[in-house]
Design an enzyme around this catalytic site. Sequence first.
Site, short mmCIF file in Angstrom:
data_model
loop_
_atom_site.label_atom_id
_atom_site.label_comp_id
_atom_site.label_asym_id
_atom_site.label_seq_id
_atom_site.Cartn_x
_atom_site.Cartn_y
_atom_site.Cartn_z
N HIS A 85 0.83 -1.22 0.00
CA HIS A 85 0.00 0.00 0.00
C HIS A 85 0.86 1.26 0.00
CE1 HIS A 85 -3.84 -2.14 0.82
NE2 HIS A 85 -3.06 -2.99 1.45
N ASN B 294 -10.33 -2.89 2.50
CA ASN B 294 -10.02 -2.92 1.07
C ASN B 294 -11.30 -2.70 0.27
OD1 ASN B 294 -7.27 -3.44 1.27
ND2 ASN B 294 -7.48 -5.66 1.08
FE1 HDE Z 1 -2.59 -4.83 5.51
N1 HDE Z 1 -0.80 -4.04 6.02
N2 HDE Z 1 -1.98 -6.63 6.18
N3 HDE Z 1 -4.34 -5.70 4.89
N4 HDE Z 1 -3.23 -3.10 4.85
C1 HDE Z 1 -0.41 -2.77 5.83
O1 HDE Z 1 0.69 -1.40 7.38
C2 HDE Z 1 -0.92 -6.84 6.97
C3 HDE Z 1 -4.70 -7.00 5.03
C4 HDE Z 1 -4.48 -2.78 4.42
O2 HDE Z 1 -3.23 3.41 3.85
C5 HDE Z 1 0.90 -2.45 6.46
O3 HDE Z 1 1.07 0.81 7.58
C6 HDE Z 1 -0.88 -8.22 7.39
C7 HDE Z 1 -6.10 -7.18 4.80
C8 HDE Z 1 -4.53 -1.39 4.03
O4 HDE Z 1 -1.65 3.31 5.37
C9 HDE Z 1 1.27 -3.74 7.17
C10 HDE Z 1 -1.95 -8.81 6.80
C11 HDE Z 1 -6.58 -5.94 4.52
C12 HDE Z 1 -3.26 -0.89 4.27
C13 HDE Z 1 0.11 -4.64 6.82
C14 HDE Z 1 -2.65 -7.82 6.06
C15 HDE Z 1 -5.47 -5.03 4.59
C16 HDE Z 1 -2.47 -1.97 4.78
C17 HDE Z 1 1.93 -1.89 5.52
C18 HDE Z 1 -2.36 -10.27 6.86
C19 HDE Z 1 -8.00 -5.54 4.17
C20 HDE Z 1 -2.76 0.52 3.99
C21 HDE Z 1 2.12 -0.46 5.89
C22 HDE Z 1 -2.81 -10.72 8.05
C23 HDE Z 1 -8.97 -5.81 5.18
C24 HDE Z 1 -3.04 1.44 5.12
C25 HDE Z 1 1.25 -0.24 7.02
C26 HDE Z 1 -2.61 2.83 4.75
C27 HDE Z 1 -1.14 -1.84 5.18
C28 HDE Z 1 0.03 -5.89 7.29
C29 HDE Z 1 -3.79 -8.09 5.28
C30 HDE Z 1 -5.63 -3.63 4.33
C31 HDE Z 1 2.61 -4.31 6.81
C32 HDE Z 1 0.17 -8.84 8.27
C33 HDE Z 1 -6.88 -8.49 4.90
C34 HDE Z 1 -5.73 -0.65 3.47
O5 HDE Z 1 1.34 -3.57 8.55
#
Ligand code: HDE
Length: 692
Positions: A78, A151
Amino acid sequence: MASKRPTSTTPDHRGAGDELHQGVKRGERLTTATGTPLGDGQNSLKVGDRGPTLLEDFAFRDKMFHFDHERIPERVVHARGYSAHGTLECLDAIPDLTRAAPFQRKGKETEAFVRFSTVAGNLGSADLARDVRGFAVKMYTDEGNWDLVGNNIPVFFIQDATKFPDLVHAVKEEQDRGWPQAQSAHDTFWDFVSLMPESTHMLLWQMSDRTIPRSFRFMEGFGVHTYRFVNADGDDTFVKFHWKPRQGLQSVVWNEALKINGADPDFHRRDLFAAIESGDFPQWDLGVQVFDEAFADDFDFDVLDSTKLIPEEVLPVRVIARLTLDRVVDNMFAENEQVAFGTHNVIPGIDFTNDPLLQGRNFSYLDTQLKRLGSTNFTQLPVNAPRCPVRHFQRDGHMQTDPQLGRGTYEPNSLTGDDRGPRADVVHGYQSIAREEQGPTRRLRAESFADHYSQARQFFISQTDVEQQHVVSAFAFELAKVEDPRIRTRVLANLRNVHDDLAQSVADELAMPLPDAAEAVVATRTDLPASAALSIQLNGPDSFAGRKLGVLVTDGSDKALVQAVTAAFEGAGAVVEYVAPAIGPVKLKGGGTITPHHAIDGGPSVLFDAVALLPSADGAADLAGRASAQDFVSDAFAHCKLIGTGPAAAPLVAKAGVEPDAGFLDLATAGDADAFVGLCASLRFWDRDIRA
Ligand code: HDE
């Protein structure tokens, strides 16, 4: 030899613009970061007039030191995002379900900040990558910040958070070559997902038009996981969150997306910025699917499995609030880059479930912010700071900006006095719900998570014919980029478990034989009915409002016609932009000029939702000889756009090799403009769909 070069005291050569700075007012002076006013902003301190720079030049070092450290790590996923400020307004108070502050009173307003994003590409990648979009909302409530980090797709690729690094490594550019950027169309991504059948449902969504939205404004958002609502009595229910755009759903077609990426890589951020700046504030309804344990036990799938959704036909979405985005960011770094979302940011009234993906996320987001923002005090940055009082005994750390008064730095203490010593509030403070958990510790995937295909099939049969064709073409496009045929075969074998028509059509487009179906732990259910809520085309808008018309004009275009078309579309809430052979003013027949927004080479029809071709006869003859003008028409046609044609447009249309059909409307006179607006309410003429 005496130097002929000017010295720094020669006023004419001190540097461009310095003469403007003579005798500036105190508050307007250029200073160092520590406030020392500078007498020269153009030259570093040197020995003599050509000599080496001196280490003592604190002004130079102050400036360069800061510049050298301007970048912080971009988000690992992202990275490319765009944000806006707004307000969440409660439409339907639900204190019976939750004590969450935004929903206690109808009309209650809560400040909000939203960041939309793509997932795979880096910060500088193009907006129209085929990719999931992040839809992260921070709500600054009276009881702390609540982040709904969602999302634009209601399910996810994997069921357990420990697979997330693998998924991300697979989709990112390959480490031995550094490409492709922002693309799932390569071997490592499809290798991974072909070996992880749990990703199949999400793949169907990813290969649908959901991943090439026309605009952030025209896409849904989903919390994905099942969360919990908790009311003031401590009673809890399950809840899934939905953001429904009041603008309706809309996507572009793939061939168009590829061209938008070239014509305007900032297409989505520009769209959101322009809409908000023009006062056309996008809105989403916040809806909830609320259910209890009994529903969860009865439901076909495990509500803790993030690869599954609950169809709206089974459990309707109840609208409780409305989000309006009405302010763009002032500074992309301060807000868009430094905003720190986290699923762990909840408030009283919101609680977690055991969804293993959510549990993993609750760890990851906090951890990642320390890496990115470099200090535990990132919560003090304006974009992250709660708007309610913050009292705790967390102390010091890098970049501490809170003066943190008083003597006691621990809790409980009796030295800071009752009025200053924060205490836990056992009545109104956050209480995690009391959950009974038992069972042996094991690394196990529950059997209730084992059906990987039934909802993928349900998604496929819920798409219109055109949308199904787009899914087929997207699989074929992506797999054609996969070099290893074994990977393509494995994907086809998985698709056989979804729907034979899908698998066969993709195989046909790849000119590959259809393999046997992959082994499935649970047989695909064929009894799940189509869900209209899963289609974009069935949930489009009923007007052209918020969309953009591109009007092709040349010298000699008819003033009355151009004005009538413009007035009709603007009256319907649409944006009108003129495209002309050159960027200078265009002389209209009937008097006057208009200034085009684009020259034809930089204003292709992919930038518009519909087009009107209103050249003069001479103008049409000239444009007919230009490749960019031919593409303007043939692309609009290929992308199923509605096309209005003025009296002189025919030679250009013919040269573009296009045969007018029912998606064309003659704009013979000014009186035809309203009919064209009406036709454009359908957004596209899908009957023309030609596998774009
Ligand atoms: Fe994320 N995800 N994610 N994700 N995600 C990040 O956090 C993570 C997942 C989502 O505009 C990171 O600040 C893991 C699902 C958005 O700043 C990180 C898992 C969904 C954004 C991270 C998921 C998301 C992130 C990277 C699996 C939808 C952007 C930078 C368990 C429901 C937020 C940060 C923004 C960002 C980890 C899966 C949505 C690495 C471990 C499912 C919208 O922390």
